[in-house]
Design a protein around this motif. Structure first.
Motif, mmCIF file in Angstrom:
data_model
loop_
_atom_site.group_PDB
_atom_site.id
_atom_site.type_symbol
_atom_site.label_atom_id
_atom_site.label_comp_id
_atom_site.label_asym_id
_atom_site.label_seq_id
_atom_site.Cartn_x
_atom_site.Cartn_y
_atom_site.Cartn_z
ATOM 1 N N VAL A 101 44.566 67.881 9.320
ATOM 2 C CA VAL A 101 45.982 68.035 9.375
ATOM 3 C C VAL A 101 46.955 68.711 8.094
ATOM 4 C CG1 VAL A 101 48.885 67.873 9.873
ATOM 5 C CG2 VAL A 101 46.573 67.401 11.797
ATOM 6 N N LEU A 102 46.435 67.324 7.281
ATOM 7 C CA LEU A 102 47.226 67.143 5.212
ATOM 8 C C LEU A 102 46.366 68.656 5.038
ATOM 9 C CD1 LEU A 102 48.872 66.117 4.056
ATOM 10 C CD2 LEU A 102 46.922 64.268 2.758
ATOM 11 N N PRO A 103 45.284 68.233 4.749
ATOM 12 C CA PRO A 103 44.755 69.909 4.435
ATOM 13 C C PRO A 103 45.116 71.493 4.071
ATOM 14 C CG PRO A 103 42.859 67.948 4.293
ATOM 15 C CD PRO A 103 43.913 68.634 5.419
ATOM 16 N N VAL A 104 45.632 71.148 5.626
ATOM 17 C CA VAL A 104 45.089 72.769 6.373
ATOM 18 C C VAL A 104 47.464 73.088 6.190
ATOM 19 C CG1 VAL A 104 46.336 74.035 8.216
ATOM 20 C CG2 VAL A 104 44.095 72.896 7.966
ATOM 21 N N ALA A 105 47.634 71.764 6.449
ATOM 22 C CA ALA A 105 49.377 72.029 6.118
ATOM 23 C C ALA A 105 49.225 72.263 4.836
ATOM 24 C CB ALA A 105 49.676 70.978 6.495
ATOM 25 N N LEU A 156 39.645 67.228 15.427
ATOM 26 C CA LEU A 156 40.402 68.558 15.687
ATOM 27 C C LEU A 156 40.900 69.141 15.964
ATOM 28 C CD1 LEU A 156 36.958 69.157 14.059
ATOM 29 C CD2 LEU A 156 39.117 69.381 12.507
ATOM 30 N N ALA A 157 40.601 69.525 17.167
ATOM 31 C CA ALA A 157 41.216 70.197 18.442
ATOM 32 C C ALA A 157 42.626 69.593 18.623
ATOM 33 C CB ALA A 157 41.021 69.481 20.491
ATOM 34 N N TRP A 158 43.327 67.727 18.774
ATOM 35 C CA TRP A 158 44.489 67.002 18.266
ATOM 36 C C TRP A 158 44.810 68.028 17.584
ATOM 37 C CZ3 TRP A 158 46.010 61.782 19.775
ATOM 38 C CH2 TRP A 158 46.778 61.423 19.960
ATOM 39 N N ALA A 159 44.683 68.161 15.968
ATOM 40 C CA ALA A 159 45.275 68.251 15.253
ATOM 41 C C ALA A 159 45.694 69.934 14.697
ATOM 42 C CB ALA A 159 43.623 68.534 13.690
ATOM 43 N N VAL A 160 45.120 70.475 15.747
ATOM 44 C CA VAL A 160 46.026 72.363 15.845
ATOM 45 C C VAL A 160 46.311 71.678 16.871
ATOM 46 C CG1 VAL A 160 44.381 74.556 17.497
ATOM 47 C CG2 VAL A 160 43.166 73.464 16.452
ATOM 48 N N CYS A 161 46.358 71.163 17.551
ATOM 49 C CA CYS A 161 48.110 71.315 18.358
ATOM 50 C C CYS A 161 49.547 70.242 17.166
ATOM 51 C CB CYS A 161 47.626 69.925 19.490
ATOM 52 S SG CYS A 161 46.764 70.716 20.943
ATOM 53 N N LEU A 163 49.426 71.022 14.276
ATOM 54 C CA LEU A 163 49.732 72.236 13.661
ATOM 55 C C LEU A 163 50.795 73.219 14.464
ATOM 56 C CD1 LEU A 163 46.776 72.545 11.640
ATOM 57 C CD2 LEU A 163 48.848 71.443 10.698
ATOM 58 N N HIS A 164 50.955 73.593 15.933
ATOM 59 C CA HIS A 164 51.177 73.955 16.090
ATOM 60 C C HIS A 164 52.709 73.738 16.300
ATOM 61 C CE1 HIS A 164 51.223 77.332 20.379
ATOM 62 N NE2 HIS A 164 52.164 77.316 19.083
ATOM 63 N N LEU A 165 52.781 72.684 17.029
ATOM 64 C CA LEU A 165 54.028 71.844 17.437
ATOM 65 C C LEU A 165 55.358 71.919 15.859
ATOM 66 C CD1 LEU A 165 52.646 69.055 19.414
ATOM 67 C CD2 LEU A 165 53.998 71.044 19.661
ATOM 68 N N ARG A 166 54.503 71.780 14.982
ATOM 69 C CA ARG A 166 54.752 71.623 13.594
ATOM 70 C C ARG A 166 55.165 73.375 12.989
ATOM 71 N NH1 ARG A 166 58.158 72.350 9.810
ATOM 72 N NH2 ARG A 166 58.090 70.918 8.584
ATOM 73 N N TYR A 167 54.843 73.812 12.961
ATOM 74 C CA TYR A 167 55.495 75.462 12.794
ATOM 75 C C TYR A 167 55.038 76.272 14.149
ATOM 76 C CZ TYR A 167 54.153 73.342 8.571
ATOM 77 O OH TYR A 167 53.625 72.671 7.597
ATOM 78 N N ILE A 277 45.376 56.373 6.181
ATOM 79 C CA ILE A 277 46.575 57.828 6.986
ATOM 80 C C ILE A 277 47.932 57.044 7.239
ATOM 81 C CG2 ILE A 277 46.989 57.954 9.401
ATOM 82 C CD1 ILE A 277 44.008 57.846 10.195
ATOM 83 N N ALA A 278 48.194 55.381 7.072
ATOM 84 C CA ALA A 278 49.238 55.152 6.713
ATOM 85 C C ALA A 278 50.069 55.567 5.531
ATOM 86 C CB ALA A 278 49.269 53.194 6.807
ATOM 87 N N ALA A 279 48.928 55.201 4.076
ATOM 88 C CA ALA A 279 49.540 56.241 3.281
ATOM 89 C C ALA A 279 50.156 57.490 3.179
ATOM 90 C CB ALA A 279 48.872 56.056 1.537
#
Length: 286
Positions: A101-105, A156-161, A163-167, A277-279
């Motif tokens: 999520v972080l690099p794509v964001a 990766l599939a959860w990451a897509v979701c 990003l979709h939820l965020r944007y 991930i906590a950081a």
């Protein structure tokens, strides 16, 4: 805090319960039954509270992305992987979603990330490499290699979701859309299970029904509602950080109940991923 804490404990417990359930039903049928029962519980809950909410046209992309990627694909890949890997290792690898999520964001959506967030990303990435090092994975066993790849693909599939939820936009709340998303996942998984695994494989034993009763109504329907309710009252960074306790709980409970012995690479990799991930989830100063 009580809702979120309860959901974390139940979601962590879900990994060894799924491992136990897979001794009584095949993975795809288990996933289909999980979402069918979860959808039924949430539809009943909505009906008791005044009526079932019907998604509007603007909600359909979110129904599709969450139902097909986070629920159907993430769960199917994770459940199939569980037939070849220990539950503790599966829980840790499947929760590496923030790594993607972080690099794509940053690169696509222009989010500004501080140095400590990049350090956290690097630490978590190192943890993944530790888990996938040549001494931790039997690279000569195609099923084991494929199972590890499935868990990475699930994250990766959860990451897509995420990003979709965020944007992406929607007119309804997550809880209003949840039963429709679960229904969609079940409707796709059931014919897929029939095509791949044949007729329904559940053995009908008390253990089977107990496992399904936990992963469907409890770990799917209740936990989804509990986390969303808590998320409306707690800072997002706090929620994201606390959710990292899920794979740690799953690893601890798998060790205690299934007598899985965590290897040194699993312990080191898990610690690195959780700390990283906590950081990354820590809020920026701005």
């Amino acid at each position: 805090m009580l809702l979120l804490g309860g959901a974390i404990l139940l979601w962590g417990t879900n990994w060894p319960v799924m491992k136990l359930g897979l001794g009584h039903v095949s993975p795809l049928w288990f996933s289909a039954a999980r979402f069918a029962s979860g959808a039924g519980c949430l539809f009943a809950w909505q009906a008791l509270r005044g009526g079932i909410h019907r998604p509007q046209a603007r909600d359909l992309p979110r129904v599709a992305s969450i139902g097909l990627f986070q629920m159907m694909l993430f769960t199917a890949l994770g459940t199939v992987a569980l037939t070849h890997l220990p539950a503790g290792r599966s829980a840790i690898l499947s929760y590496t979603t923030p790594l993607w999520v972080l690099p794509v964001a940053v690169l696509v959506f222009g989010e500004r990330i501080e140095r400590r967030h990049w350090a956290g990303l690097g630490l978590a990435g190192l943890g993944v490499l530790v888990l996938l090092n040549p001494h931790a994975v039997d690279w000569g066993n195609g099923q084991v290699v494929g199972a590890n790849a499935m868990l990475v693909a699930a994250s990766l599939a959860w990451a897509v979701c995420i990003l979709h939820l965020r944007y992406g936009g929607a007119s309804a709340s997550a809880i209003q859309l949840a039963p429709w998303q679960m229904l969609l996942a079940a409707l796709v998984l059931a014919p897929l299970a029939y095509a791949v695994e044949g007729p329904f494989t559940g053995d009908g034993t008390a253990t089977f029904w107990a496992c399904l009763g936990f992963v469907g109504p409890v770990a799917t329907a209740f936990c989804f509602c509990a986390v969303n309710a808590a998320s409306t009252r707690l800072p997002a960074s706090m929620t994201a950080t606390l959710m990292m306790a899920v794979p740690v709980t799953g690893l601890a409970l798998s060790t205690a109940t299934l007598h899985e012995v965590p290897s040194l690479d699993l312990i080191v990799g898990a610690v690195a991923i959780v700390l990283g991930i906590a950081a990354s989830a820590h809020p920026s100063r701005s």
